[in-house]
Design a protein around this motif. Structure first.
Motif, PDB file in Angstrom:
ATOM      1  N   MET A  27     -57.924  44.609  65.820  1.00 37.94           N
ATOM      2  CA  MET A  27     -57.836  44.018  67.249  1.00 37.94           C
ATOM      3  C   MET A  27     -60.333  44.375  67.435  1.00 37.94           C
ATOM      4  SD  MET A  27     -56.055  45.771  70.438  1.00 37.94           S
ATOM      5  CE  MET A  27     -54.469  44.971  70.036  1.00 37.94           C
ATOM      6  N   LEU A  28     -60.510  45.097  65.997  1.00 40.59           N
ATOM      7  CA  LEU A  28     -61.510  45.666  66.152  1.00 40.59           C
ATOM      8  C   LEU A  28     -62.623  44.659  65.950  1.00 40.59           C
ATOM      9  CD1 LEU A  28     -61.644  49.754  65.024  1.00 40.59           C
ATOM     10  CD2 LEU A  28     -62.745  48.111  67.327  1.00 40.59           C
ATOM     11  N   ALA A  29     -61.597  43.913  64.643  1.00 44.01           N
ATOM     12  CA  ALA A  29     -62.064  43.046  63.456  1.00 44.01           C
ATOM     13  C   ALA A  29     -62.632  41.397  65.026  1.00 44.01           C
ATOM     14  CB  ALA A  29     -61.561  42.193  62.224  1.00 44.01           C
ATOM     15  N   ALA A  30     -61.557  41.177  65.213  1.00 41.98           N
ATOM     16  CA  ALA A  30     -61.502  40.177  65.654  1.00 41.98           C
ATOM     17  C   ALA A  30     -62.767  40.573  67.243  1.00 41.98           C
ATOM     18  CB  ALA A  30     -60.141  40.066  67.247  1.00 41.98           C
ATOM     19  N   LEU A  31     -62.610  41.771  67.375  1.00 46.94           N
ATOM     20  CA  LEU A  31     -63.564  41.987  68.947  1.00 46.94           C
ATOM     21  C   LEU A  31     -65.271  41.782  67.911  1.00 46.94           C
ATOM     22  CD1 LEU A  31     -62.505  45.135  70.829  1.00 46.94           C
ATOM     23  CD2 LEU A  31     -63.353  42.294  71.357  1.00 46.94           C
ATOM     24  N   ALA A  32     -65.162  41.969  66.171  1.00 46.05           N
ATOM     25  CA  ALA A  32     -66.715  42.020  65.968  1.00 46.05           C
ATOM     26  C   ALA A  32     -67.012  40.473  65.325  1.00 46.05           C
ATOM     27  CB  ALA A  32     -66.365  42.733  64.094  1.00 46.05           C
ATOM     28  N   VAL A  33     -65.862  39.516  65.052  1.00 44.19           N
ATOM     29  CA  VAL A  33     -66.048  38.586  65.043  1.00 44.19           C
ATOM     30  C   VAL A  33     -66.680  37.895  65.948  1.00 44.19           C
ATOM     31  CG1 VAL A  33     -65.115  35.874  64.004  1.00 44.19           C
ATOM     32  CG2 VAL A  33     -64.413  37.813  62.790  1.00 44.19           C
ATOM     33  N   VAL A  34     -65.770  37.849  67.316  1.00 41.91           N
ATOM     34  CA  VAL A  34     -66.180  36.659  68.320  1.00 41.91           C
ATOM     35  C   VAL A  34     -67.687  37.334  68.673  1.00 41.91           C
ATOM     36  CG1 VAL A  34     -65.996  36.968  71.186  1.00 41.91           C
ATOM     37  CG2 VAL A  34     -63.978  37.349  69.225  1.00 41.91           C
TER      38      VAL A  34
ATOM     39  N   LYS B 155     -76.831  38.019  74.797  1.00 47.45           N
ATOM     40  CA  LYS B 155     -75.979  39.074  76.055  1.00 47.45           C
ATOM     41  C   LYS B 155     -75.640  38.328  77.043  1.00 47.45           C
ATOM     42  CE  LYS B 155     -81.244  39.745  77.599  1.00 47.45           C
ATOM     43  NZ  LYS B 155     -82.754  39.340  78.757  1.00 47.45           N
ATOM     44  N   PHE B 156     -75.174  36.399  75.698  1.00 49.06           N
ATOM     45  CA  PHE B 156     -73.663  35.964  76.223  1.00 49.06           C
ATOM     46  C   PHE B 156     -73.000  36.895  75.065  1.00 49.06           C
ATOM     47  CE2 PHE B 156     -76.738  33.262  78.007  1.00 49.06           C
ATOM     48  CZ  PHE B 156     -75.676  32.044  78.943  1.00 49.06           C
ATOM     49  N   ALA B 157     -73.372  37.241  74.181  1.00 46.91           N
ATOM     50  CA  ALA B 157     -72.474  38.313  73.409  1.00 46.91           C
ATOM     51  C   ALA B 157     -71.301  39.502  73.661  1.00 46.91           C
ATOM     52  CB  ALA B 157     -72.870  37.934  72.140  1.00 46.91           C
ATOM     53  N   ILE B 158     -72.841  39.897  74.682  1.00 46.03           N
ATOM     54  CA  ILE B 158     -72.628  41.058  75.022  1.00 46.03           C
ATOM     55  C   ILE B 158     -71.430  41.586  76.203  1.00 46.03           C
ATOM     56  CG2 ILE B 158     -72.884  43.216  76.136  1.00 46.03           C
ATOM     57  CD1 ILE B 158     -76.328  42.863  75.172  1.00 46.03           C
ATOM     58  N   GLY B 159     -71.719  40.107  77.080  1.00 42.47           N
ATOM     59  CA  GLY B 159     -70.672  39.593  77.994  1.00 42.47           C
ATOM     60  C   GLY B 159     -68.943  39.442  77.859  1.00 42.47           C
ATOM     61  N   ALA B 160     -69.050  38.312  76.347  1.00 43.69           N
ATOM     62  CA  ALA B 160     -67.780  37.990  76.192  1.00 43.69           C
ATOM     63  C   ALA B 160     -67.215  39.473  75.702  1.00 43.69           C
ATOM     64  CB  ALA B 160     -67.846  36.850  75.218  1.00 43.69           C
ATOM     65  N   VAL B 161     -67.336  40.203  75.379  1.00 48.00           N
ATOM     66  CA  VAL B 161     -67.192  41.287  74.199  1.00 48.00           C
ATOM     67  C   VAL B 161     -66.452  42.127  75.510  1.00 48.00           C
ATOM     68  CG1 VAL B 161     -67.153  43.427  72.357  1.00 48.00           C
ATOM     69  CG2 VAL B 161     -68.064  41.413  72.500  1.00 48.00           C
ATOM     70  N   VAL B 162     -67.575  42.737  76.139  1.00 50.81           N
ATOM     71  CA  VAL B 162     -66.926  43.537  77.622  1.00 50.81           C
ATOM     72  C   VAL B 162     -66.315  43.113  77.981  1.00 50.81           C
ATOM     73  CG1 VAL B 162     -67.626  44.203  80.190  1.00 50.81           C
ATOM     74  CG2 VAL B 162     -69.348  44.244  77.877  1.00 50.81           C
ATOM     75  N   ALA B 163     -65.984  41.861  78.242  1.00 51.70           N
ATOM     76  CA  ALA B 163     -64.405  40.901  79.145  1.00 51.70           C
ATOM     77  C   ALA B 163     -63.912  41.218  78.637  1.00 51.70           C
ATOM     78  CB  ALA B 163     -64.788  39.163  79.818  1.00 51.70           C
ATOM     79  N   LEU B 164     -63.523  40.951  76.846  1.00 53.45           N
ATOM     80  CA  LEU B 164     -61.785  41.245  75.921  1.00 53.45           C
ATOM     81  C   LEU B 164     -62.025  42.759  76.352  1.00 53.45           C
ATOM     82  CD1 LEU B 164     -62.809  38.765  72.896  1.00 53.45           C
ATOM     83  CD2 LEU B 164     -62.121  38.334  75.233  1.00 53.45           C
TER      84      LEU B 164
END
Length: 306
Positions: free
Chosen positions: A136-143, A154-163
């Protein structure tokens, strides 16, 4: 510019933040106090497959095992309704298969058959827990890396916060309800990450496009218009997927019940987070139009002069 009525999604963003924080807080409290009910894949235990000559009644099988002293047996169909899989905590003792068979066939009619006895060790379960968490951590980092490269950080922060929001609430649902977490649920959580990310990227792509097209429009209005434009696709995709999952839950057998439930909860929360959490985070991180507009080249202001 769309001709349909623009829905004011961001007008409810404060209420959405309060709702999300409430769900996350309840989930974290339940995970901290109750934890998760891990299946044999993670804790270790015994699996015994029993063959019946005709379809078996699972409630009767559970009562027979419980009355014979077996604690918290998990009884599910395995393949067909005449194949029953009995799962119990602990390492199998000598004669456990015979004891299970005797409790299920007290009259010793000889109609039942023990087809296999397996043991999943706790060491394997510990490794699976660690590998699942690392996955899961690896998936979030790649995302985060992917979205940063394709859009902006800033889009990356939004995507990771949503995940993270989706994963915590999905796991919190399992903690609150006490449903068993096994490898199928872990697979469902990872699938939710992919589903939610796909939805978030589609919304982000439309926001980026509209920011460049609607330069005289306020950022909040641009986000509202982008969410309105993608709402139909989001709702239709989510509903059709949920209908398939409901069919799996009803007709797929007990082995994939929790898998179906995890995906249904994750898709509902993921659809909500794509609309509110990811887009809302863009405003909270101070996204500006200049972050996405290409830099002007020197001399551009003279391009139209003779």
């Amino acid at each position: 510019m769309t001709t349909q009525r623009i829905l004011n999604f961001m007008g409810s963003r404060k209420l959405a933040v309060a709702f999300s924080l409430t769900l996350i807080l309840c989930s974290i409290l339940s995970l901290a106090m109750k934890g998760l009910v891990f299946g044999l894949d993670f804790t270790g235990g015994t699996q015994i497959e029993v063959g019946y000559p005709s379809p078996a009644d699972l409630s009767v099988v559970r009562n027979q095992l419980s009355s014979s002293g077996f604690e918290n047996p998990v009884v599910v169909y395995f393949g067909s309704e005449s194949d029953v899989l009995v799962r119990m905590q602990g390492k199998p003792d000598e004669g456990v298969a015979e004891a299970v068979l005797k409790s299920l066939d007290p009259d010793e009619e000889g109609m039942l058959e023990v087809r296999r006895v397996d043991y999943v060790g706790p060491q394997v379960g510990e490794e699976l827990r660690e590998d699942g968490g690392l996955g899961m951590l690896a998936a979030l980092a790649v995302v985060m890396l992917y979205v940063t490269i394709r859009f902006q950080y800033k889009f990356a922060i939004g995507a990771v916060v949503a995940l993270i929001h989706d994963v915590i609430i999905t796991l919190g649902f399992f903690s609150i309800t006490g449903l068993e977490v096994d490898l199928t649920v872990l697979a469902a959580v990872l699938a939710v990450i992919g589903y939610s990310l796909n939805d978030t990227i589609i919304v982000a792509d439309r926001i980026r496009e509209n920011i460049r097209l609607l330069r005289a429009t306020e950022l909040v209005d641009v986000i509202n218009e982008s969410l309105t434009q993608t709402l139909g696709r989001t709702v239709i995709t989510s509903l059709t997927t949920i209908l398939v999952l409901i069919a799996l839950f009803v007709f797929g057998g007990e082995l994939i019940h929790n898998f179906s439930i995890a995906l249904i909860v994750g898709i509902v929360i993921g659809t909500y987070s794509s609309v509110y959490v990811a887009a809302n985070t863009l405003l909270l991180t101070g996204l500006k139009r200049e972050d996405l507009l290409p830099p002007e080249k020197e001399g551009d202001e003279f391009d139209g002069l003779p």
